[in-house]
Design a protein around this motif. Structure first.
Motif, short mmCIF file in Angstrom:
data_model
loop_
_atom_site.label_atom_id
_atom_site.label_comp_id
_atom_site.label_asym_id
_atom_site.label_seq_id
_atom_site.Cartn_x
_atom_site.Cartn_y
_atom_site.Cartn_z
N GLY A 55 0.79 -1.23 0.00
CA GLY A 55 0.00 0.00 0.00
C GLY A 55 0.82 1.28 0.00
N ILE A 56 2.12 1.16 -0.16
CA ILE A 56 3.00 2.33 -0.03
C ILE A 56 2.72 3.39 -1.10
CG2 ILE A 56 4.98 1.58 -1.41
CD1 ILE A 56 6.71 2.46 1.04
N SER A 57 2.19 2.99 -2.23
CA SER A 57 1.92 3.95 -3.31
C SER A 57 0.78 4.91 -2.98
CB SER A 57 1.60 3.21 -4.61
OG SER A 57 0.39 2.49 -4.47
N LEU A 58 0.08 4.68 -1.89
CA LEU A 58 -1.04 5.54 -1.49
C LEU A 58 -0.58 6.75 -0.69
CD1 LEU A 58 -3.51 2.75 -0.34
CD2 LEU A 58 -3.45 3.95 -2.55
N TYR A 59 0.70 6.83 -0.39
CA TYR A 59 1.24 7.87 0.48
C TYR A 59 2.08 8.89 -0.27
CZ TYR A 59 -0.01 4.70 4.29
OH TYR A 59 -0.69 3.90 5.16
N ASP A 60 2.14 10.11 0.28
CA ASP A 60 3.03 11.16 -0.17
C ASP A 60 3.56 11.89 1.06
OD1 ASP A 60 2.80 10.96 -3.00
OD2 ASP A 60 0.91 12.09 -2.95
N ILE A 61 4.72 12.51 0.91
CA ILE A 61 5.27 13.35 1.97
C ILE A 61 5.21 14.79 1.48
CG2 ILE A 61 7.34 13.97 3.29
CD1 ILE A 61 8.14 11.01 3.18
N MET A 62 4.62 15.66 2.29
CA MET A 62 4.52 17.08 1.96
C MET A 62 5.55 17.84 2.81
SD MET A 62 1.97 16.39 0.15
CE MET A 62 0.30 15.86 -0.07
N THR A 63 6.37 18.63 2.15
CA THR A 63 7.38 19.43 2.83
C THR A 63 7.70 20.65 1.99
OG1 THR A 63 9.52 19.31 3.97
CG2 THR A 63 9.36 18.19 1.84
N LYS A 64 8.51 21.55 2.51
CA LYS A 64 8.90 22.74 1.77
C LYS A 64 10.04 22.39 0.81
CE LYS A 64 7.44 26.02 5.23
NZ LYS A 64 7.81 27.04 6.18
N PRO A 65 10.12 23.07 -0.32
CA PRO A 65 11.23 22.84 -1.25
C PRO A 65 12.57 23.15 -0.57
CG PRO A 65 9.58 24.28 -2.24
CD PRO A 65 9.21 24.10 -0.81
N GLN A 66 13.58 22.46 -1.02
CA GLN A 66 14.93 22.66 -0.51
C GLN A 66 15.88 22.77 -1.70
OE1 GLN A 66 16.27 20.04 2.59
NE2 GLN A 66 14.20 19.62 3.29
N ALA A 67 17.13 23.09 -1.43
CA ALA A 67 18.13 23.20 -2.49
C ALA A 67 18.29 21.87 -3.24
CB ALA A 67 19.46 23.65 -1.92
N ALA A 68 18.13 20.77 -2.54
CA ALA A 68 18.33 19.44 -3.14
C ALA A 68 17.15 19.01 -4.02
CB ALA A 68 18.58 18.40 -2.06
N PHE A 69 15.96 19.54 -3.76
CA PHE A 69 14.78 19.21 -4.55
C PHE A 69 13.86 20.42 -4.56
CE2 PHE A 69 14.31 17.48 -0.28
CZ PHE A 69 13.13 18.05 0.17
N ASP A 70 13.16 20.63 -5.66
CA ASP A 70 12.36 21.85 -5.79
C ASP A 70 10.85 21.62 -5.69
OD1 ASP A 70 12.07 20.50 -8.15
OD2 ASP A 70 12.72 22.14 -9.43
N GLN A 71 10.45 20.46 -5.28
CA GLN A 71 9.02 20.18 -5.18
C GLN A 71 8.58 20.10 -3.72
OE1 GLN A 71 10.26 17.06 -7.44
NE2 GLN A 71 9.53 15.43 -6.14
N THR A 72 7.28 20.19 -3.50
CA THR A 72 6.74 20.14 -2.15
C THR A 72 6.11 18.79 -1.83
OG1 THR A 72 4.62 21.05 -2.87
CG2 THR A 72 6.28 22.62 -2.10
N VAL A 73 5.88 17.96 -2.84
CA VAL A 73 5.29 16.63 -2.64
C VAL A 73 6.32 15.59 -3.06
CG1 VAL A 73 3.43 15.06 -3.27
CG2 VAL A 73 2.97 17.51 -3.10
#
Length: 91
Positions: A55-73
């Motif tokens: 069931g892992i595909s049902l989850y997402d992590i929401m966070t603020k963008p960082q230098a290493a990645f530019d997305q929030t999800v």
């Protein structure tokens, strides 16, 4: 997905969310994802990696963008990539 050489702030606030599902499939038309865990990015990655693979595909992590990645999800695949980094904090 991640910029090589860019540090990740593992202590940044993050939320682990789960999408409504039916027979193991995301149901985006049944509402937004709901909160499962609220903590740091590292904690959310650990929580997600502890979920059953089925069931892992049902989850997402929401966070603020960082230098290493530019997305929030961050997807489960993104979380797995983070967990495998040499600098990922061990519990």
């Amino acid at each position: 997905m991640f910029k090589e050489g860019s540090p990740i702030a593992y202590d940044a606030p993050a939320e682990l969310k789960k999408w409504p599902s039916l027979r193991g499939e995301r149901q985006k038309d049944r509402g937004p994802p709901y909160l499962v865990y609220n903590g740091t990015l590292a904690d959310c990655v650990r929580e997600l990696m502890g979920k059953p693979v089925k069931g892992i595909s049902l989850y997402d992590i929401m966070t603020k963008p960082q230098a290493a990645f530019d997305q929030t999800v961050l997807s489960p695949g993104d979380a797995a990539e983070i967990a495998m980094r040499k600098d990922f904090p061990k519990p």
